[in-house]
Design an enzyme around this catalytic site. Structure first.
Site, PDB file in Angstrom:
ATOM      1  N   ARG A  54       0.802  -1.221   0.000  1.00  0.00           N
ATOM      2  CA  ARG A  54       0.000   0.000   0.000  1.00  0.00           C
ATOM      3  C   ARG A  54       0.832   1.267   0.000  1.00  0.00           C
ATOM      4  O   ARG A  54       0.591   2.180  -0.793  1.00  0.00           O
ATOM      5  CB  ARG A  54      -0.915   0.059   1.239  1.00  0.00           C
ATOM      6  CG  ARG A  54      -2.248  -0.560   1.047  1.00  0.00           C
ATOM      7  CD  ARG A  54      -2.736  -1.081   2.365  1.00  0.00           C
ATOM      8  NE  ARG A  54      -1.821  -2.120   2.813  1.00  0.00           N
ATOM      9  CZ  ARG A  54      -1.944  -3.390   2.462  1.00  0.00           C
ATOM     10  NH1 ARG A  54      -2.936  -3.776   1.721  1.00  0.00           N
ATOM     11  NH2 ARG A  54      -1.065  -4.287   2.869  1.00  0.00           N
ATOM     12  N   THR A  55       1.811   1.344   0.891  1.00  0.00           N
ATOM     13  CA  THR A  55       2.528   2.615   1.014  1.00  0.00           C
ATOM     14  C   THR A  55       3.270   2.917  -0.278  1.00  0.00           C
ATOM     15  O   THR A  55       3.165   4.003  -0.843  1.00  0.00           O
ATOM     16  CB  THR A  55       3.502   2.555   2.211  1.00  0.00           C
ATOM     17  OG1 THR A  55       2.752   2.192   3.361  1.00  0.00           O
ATOM     18  CG2 THR A  55       4.180   3.888   2.444  1.00  0.00           C
ATOM     19  N   LYS A  83      25.926  -4.338  -3.114  1.00  0.00           N
ATOM     20  CA  LYS A  83      27.396  -4.311  -3.233  1.00  0.00           C
ATOM     21  C   LYS A  83      28.032  -3.665  -2.008  1.00  0.00           C
ATOM     22  O   LYS A  83      29.235  -3.451  -1.977  1.00  0.00           O
ATOM     23  CB  LYS A  83      27.791  -3.513  -4.477  1.00  0.00           C
ATOM     24  CG  LYS A  83      27.250  -4.073  -5.777  1.00  0.00           C
ATOM     25  CD  LYS A  83      27.681  -3.170  -6.928  1.00  0.00           C
ATOM     26  CE  LYS A  83      27.004  -3.586  -8.219  1.00  0.00           C
ATOM     27  NZ  LYS A  83      27.198  -2.580  -9.271  1.00  0.00           N
ATOM     28  N   HIS A 132       5.649   6.126  11.361  1.00  0.00           N
ATOM     29  CA  HIS A 132       5.112   5.969  10.006  1.00  0.00           C
ATOM     30  C   HIS A 132       4.161   7.147   9.748  1.00  0.00           C
ATOM     31  O   HIS A 132       2.935   6.989   9.727  1.00  0.00           O
ATOM     32  CB  HIS A 132       4.371   4.632   9.924  1.00  0.00           C
ATOM     33  CG  HIS A 132       4.024   4.184   8.536  1.00  0.00           C
ATOM     34  ND1 HIS A 132       4.089   5.011   7.431  1.00  0.00           N
ATOM     35  CD2 HIS A 132       3.592   2.980   8.078  1.00  0.00           C
ATOM     36  CE1 HIS A 132       3.712   4.331   6.360  1.00  0.00           C
ATOM     37  NE2 HIS A 132       3.401   3.101   6.723  1.00  0.00           N
TER      38      HIS A 132
HETATM   39  C1  NCD Z   1       2.015  -0.842   8.134  1.00  0.00           C
HETATM   40  C2  NCD Z   1       3.533  -0.694   8.180  1.00  0.00           C
HETATM   41  O1  NCD Z   1       4.229  -0.966   7.199  1.00  0.00           O
HETATM   42  O2  NCD Z   1       3.988  -0.271   9.225  1.00  0.00           O
HETATM   43  N1  NCD Z   1       1.516  -1.010   6.847  1.00  0.00           N
HETATM   44  C3  NCD Z   1       1.311   0.079   6.057  1.00  0.00           C
HETATM   45  O3  NCD Z   1       2.186   0.858   5.808  1.00  0.00           O
HETATM   46  N2  NCD Z   1       0.074   0.278   5.587  1.00  0.00           N
HETATM   47  C4  NCD Z   1       1.516  -1.824   9.091  1.00  0.00           C
HETATM   48  C5  NCD Z   1       2.117  -3.193   9.119  1.00  0.00           C
HETATM   49  O4  NCD Z   1       3.032  -3.534   8.385  1.00  0.00           O
HETATM   50  O5  NCD Z   1       1.634  -3.963   9.937  1.00  0.00           O
END
Ligand code: NCD
Length: 358
Positions: A54-55, A83, A132
């Site tokens: 998703r991200t 490398k 995040h």
């Molecule tokens: C999350 C992450 O990568 O921290 N996912 C996301 O970015 N939507 C949550 C997760 O990985 O559990």
């Protein structure tokens, strides 16, 4: 570089700046074609040292929908990282090719470390179990659209609250709005880190810790479920002890208010039964969709220099002191200055927020 604004920790921006981004996302959703060429000629670099669906894809789609281009990798083993290239050199080069960089990395503080040498704005798309911020923008947009407010909410967080970076960023952000209260549901081992709890208390908000999801369901306006973060455990045995502890199913949903919304940053493993997807209160797929619009808004604001963040390092450089968090980026990228904020008897690492008693 000092004069560039980066997004490393959402709380480096003010809530009024979050509002600018979330409101622009709302505008884009209602008239996407108006923004179709807004980033023509601009390039986004995506450096993903850790898996993502998703991200990464929502960032890429966001830039493509704005008319810009994308470069980058989603598997460091196919780049010069394999490398032995360090983070500094990779960032320096790719930021020279790009107008904006998006980075995800398994080590805490990696995006801040990258921003120290980047020639363009850097966006933290997840640094280990730390933060995040763009998931939090997604979550704020979801709350604004689906609950109509960011204040006076009782928000339950359930699952891996220790390693869940989305949880940490969202708790910090929601602590800035009046009347919010947090219900933290986890096992003893996977509780929210102390530095986040201190942040909540310092902002005058309250939290309560529970181990049973059933017990808290009737209290909640919002339930934020998270998976147990297998990749962040020190051994498979430790993970085995924690998996399958929480599962939201239709039986538990019956205990929730009719106006409850259920959020999840995704991916889901087994903490939400598939049967819950048909409940109108399940918001997680719509939430993922909001993520693309909020990232379009963020890219626009950052490329227009509409946001102003705090300096990357403002503490004291003490190269003789080593951060005690084994997952801190300073242990692998040895050239980084060791920088700490002093808070009473404690030094706080400026990369990963680890506290060291002096
Ligand atoms: C999350 C992450 O990568 O921290 N996912 C996301 O970015 N939507 C949550 C997760 O990985 O559990």
């Amino acid at each position: 570089m000092d004069n560039i604004s980066h997004l490393i920790d959402l709380n480096d921006f003010s809530p009024s700046q979050w509002n600018t981004i979330v409101s622009l996302a709302h505008e884009i959703m209602s008239a996407p074609m108006v923004y179709a060429g807004a980033c023509r000629g601009k390039i986004m670099g995506t450096l993903f040292y850790e898996p993502s669906t998703r991200t990464q894809m929502s960032f890429q789609t966001a830039m493509l929908r704005l008319g810009g281009g994308i470069i980058g990798f989603d598997n460091p083993s196919t780049s010069s990282v394999a490398k032995g290239e360090n983070l500094k050199d990779t960032t320096k080069i790719v930021s020279g090719y790009s107008d904006i960089l998006v980075m995800r990395h398994p080590l805490e503080g990696a995006s801040k470390a990258a921003a120290l040498t980047a020639d363009c704005p850097v966006i933290n798309a997840g640094d280990g179990g730390h933060l995040h911020p763009t998931q939090t923008l997604t979550d704020l947009l979801t709350l604004r659209e689906e609950k109509g407010r960011l204040n006076d909410l009782t928000v339950g967080f359930c699952g891996d609250l220790k390693n869940g970076r989305t949880v940490h960023s969202l708790l910090k952000a929601l602590s800035c709005f009046e009347g919010n209260k947090f219900i933290l549901v986890s096992t003893q081992e996977l509780k929210v880190p102390t530095y986040i709890k201190d942040y909540i208390s310092a902002s005058g908000k309250t939290y309560e810790e529970y181990t049973s999801l059933e017990d808290v369901m009737p209290m909640l306006d919002v339930l934020y479920m998270t998976r147990i973060q297998r990749e962040r455990f020190s051994s498979p045995e430790e993970y085995e002890k924690q998996k399958h502890v929480y599962c939201l199913d239709t039986k538990k949903m019956k205990l929730g208010k009719p106006e409850l919304i259920v959020m999840h940053p995704l991916p889901r493993v087994d903490e939400i039964a598939v049967e819950v997807d048909d409940d109108p209160r399940a918001m997680y797929f719509r939430q993922a969709n909001y993520g693309m619009y909020v990232r379009m808004a963020l890219i626009l604001c950052m490329l227009d220099y509409r946001l102003e963040s705090k300096p990357l390092l403002s503490g004291k450089i003490m190269n003789e002191v080593c951060c005690t968090n084994p997952k801190c980026i300073t242990h692998t990228e040895k050239y980084l200055p060791h920088s700490f904020r002093k808070n009473g008897d404690v030094l706080e690492c400026e990369y990963c927020d680890e506290r060291i008693l002096i």
